[in-house]
Motif scaffolding. Structure first.
Motif, PDB file in Angstrom:
ATOM      1  N   LEU A   1      -9.236  -1.862   3.269  1.00 42.18           N
ATOM      2  CA  LEU A   1      -7.807  -1.631   3.108  1.00 42.18           C
ATOM      3  C   LEU A   1      -7.297  -0.687   4.188  1.00 42.18           C
ATOM      4  O   LEU A   1      -6.263  -0.943   4.802  1.00 42.18           O
ATOM      5  CB  LEU A   1      -7.522  -1.057   1.724  1.00 42.18           C
ATOM      6  N   ARG A   2      -8.018   0.402   4.455  1.00 38.21           N
ATOM      7  CA  ARG A   2      -7.607   1.342   5.505  1.00 38.21           C
ATOM      8  C   ARG A   2      -7.598   0.659   6.872  1.00 38.21           C
ATOM      9  O   ARG A   2      -6.720   0.914   7.691  1.00 38.21           O
ATOM     10  CB  ARG A   2      -8.533   2.561   5.533  1.00 38.21           C
TER      11      ARG A   2
ATOM     12  N   PHE B   1     -13.818  -1.714  -0.534  1.00 41.51           N
ATOM     13  CA  PHE B   1     -12.404  -2.050  -0.696  1.00 41.51           C
ATOM     14  C   PHE B   1     -11.533  -1.060   0.074  1.00 41.51           C
ATOM     15  O   PHE B   1     -10.651  -1.451   0.837  1.00 41.51           O
ATOM     16  CB  PHE B   1     -12.026  -2.053  -2.173  1.00 41.51           C
ATOM     17  N   GLN B   2     -11.788   0.234  -0.121  1.00 44.48           N
ATOM     18  CA  GLN B   2     -10.984   1.249   0.554  1.00 44.48           C
ATOM     19  C   GLN B   2     -11.148   1.187   2.069  1.00 44.48           C
ATOM     20  O   GLN B   2     -10.169   1.335   2.802  1.00 44.48           O
ATOM     21  CB  GLN B   2     -11.338   2.638   0.035  1.00 44.48           C
ATOM     22  N   GLN B   3     -12.361   0.952   2.533  1.00 44.50           N
ATOM     23  CA  GLN B   3     -12.603   0.869   3.979  1.00 44.50           C
ATOM     24  C   GLN B   3     -11.831  -0.311   4.573  1.00 44.50           C
ATOM     25  O   GLN B   3     -11.153  -0.168   5.596  1.00 44.50           O
ATOM     26  CB  GLN B   3     -14.097   0.726   4.253  1.00 44.50           C
TER      27      GLN B   3
ATOM     28  N   ASN C   1      -2.791   9.498   3.358  1.00 46.95           N
ATOM     29  CA  ASN C   1      -3.846   9.122   2.418  1.00 46.95           C
ATOM     30  C   ASN C   1      -3.374   7.976   1.535  1.00 46.95           C
ATOM     31  O   ASN C   1      -2.234   7.985   1.053  1.00 46.95           O
ATOM     32  CB  ASN C   1      -4.225  10.314   1.531  1.00 46.95           C
ATOM     33  N   VAL C   2      -4.232   7.002   1.320  1.00 45.78           N
ATOM     34  CA  VAL C   2      -3.896   5.864   0.462  1.00 45.78           C
ATOM     35  C   VAL C   2      -3.919   6.330  -0.991  1.00 45.78           C
ATOM     36  O   VAL C   2      -4.919   6.860  -1.471  1.00 45.78           O
ATOM     37  CB  VAL C   2      -4.878   4.694   0.674  1.00 45.78           C
TER      38      VAL C   2
ATOM     39  N   THR D   1       1.125   5.336   0.565  1.00 46.85           N
ATOM     40  CA  THR D   1       0.453   6.476   1.173  1.00 46.85           C
ATOM     41  C   THR D   1       1.272   7.739   0.940  1.00 46.85           C
ATOM     42  O   THR D   1       2.485   7.685   0.737  1.00 46.85           O
ATOM     43  CB  THR D   1       0.257   6.283   2.694  1.00 46.85           C
TER      44      THR D   1
ATOM     45  N   VAL E   1       0.856  -1.182   0.000  1.00 43.59           N
ATOM     46  CA  VAL E   1       0.000   0.000   0.000  1.00 43.59           C
ATOM     47  C   VAL E   1       0.893   1.232   0.000  1.00 43.59           C
ATOM     48  O   VAL E   1       1.862   1.305   0.754  1.00 43.59           O
ATOM     49  CB  VAL E   1      -0.922   0.010   1.245  1.00 43.59           C
TER      50      VAL E   1
ATOM     51  N   VAL F   1     -15.895  -0.170  -4.544  1.00 43.29           N
ATOM     52  CA  VAL F   1     -14.714   0.662  -4.256  1.00 43.29           C
ATOM     53  C   VAL F   1     -14.715   1.144  -2.816  1.00 43.29           C
ATOM     54  O   VAL F   1     -13.679   1.113  -2.144  1.00 43.29           O
ATOM     55  CB  VAL F   1     -14.656   1.859  -5.227  1.00 43.29           C
ATOM     56  N   ASP F   2     -15.855   1.597  -2.311  1.00 50.70           N
ATOM     57  CA  ASP F   2     -15.929   2.101  -0.940  1.00 50.70           C
ATOM     58  C   ASP F   2     -15.604   1.010   0.068  1.00 50.70           C
ATOM     59  O   ASP F   2     -14.867   1.239   1.024  1.00 50.70           O
ATOM     60  CB  ASP F   2     -17.304   2.700  -0.645  1.00 50.70           C
TER      61      ASP F   2
ATOM     62  N   GLY G   1      -2.562   4.141  -3.514  1.00 50.85           N
ATOM     63  CA  GLY G   1      -2.704   2.957  -4.336  1.00 50.85           C
ATOM     64  C   GLY G   1      -2.306   1.713  -3.579  1.00 50.85           C
ATOM     65  O   GLY G   1      -1.729   1.783  -2.496  1.00 50.85           O
TER      66      GLY G   1
END
Length: 75
Positions: free
Chosen positions: A63-64, A59-61, A12-13, A7, A5, A56-57, A15
């Motif tokens: 991943l974070r 996935f990002q949640q 902020n992520v 940042t 990952v 996407v939401d 990628g």
């Protein structure tokens, strides 16, 4: 599953890629990925099913969440 990952300086992520390798060599050709100063790479383990998440939401949640857990484990 292992992910790398990226940042920015603010956390902020930017990628994420599957695996921990940011370079590859095939024959005489070698390629690698580098990032601007202030960007960080995080080698983390995530749930195996993360690669199948289409939203996407979500996935990002997720991943974070994994990234936060990883950062809490660091000294």
């Amino acid at each position: 599953m292992k992910m790398t990952v990226i940042t920015d300086v603010h956390g902020n992520v930017l990628g994420a890629v599957q695996g921990h390798s940011l370079s590859e060599k095939k024959g005489d050709v070698e390629a690698s990925v580098s990032f601007a100063p202030g960007h960080s790479t995080h080698l983390i383990d995530v749930d195996d099913d993360l690669s199948t998440v289409d939203d996407v939401d979500e996935f990002q949640q997720r991943l974070r969440h994994h990234l936060q857990q990883h950062q809490q484990q660091q000294p």
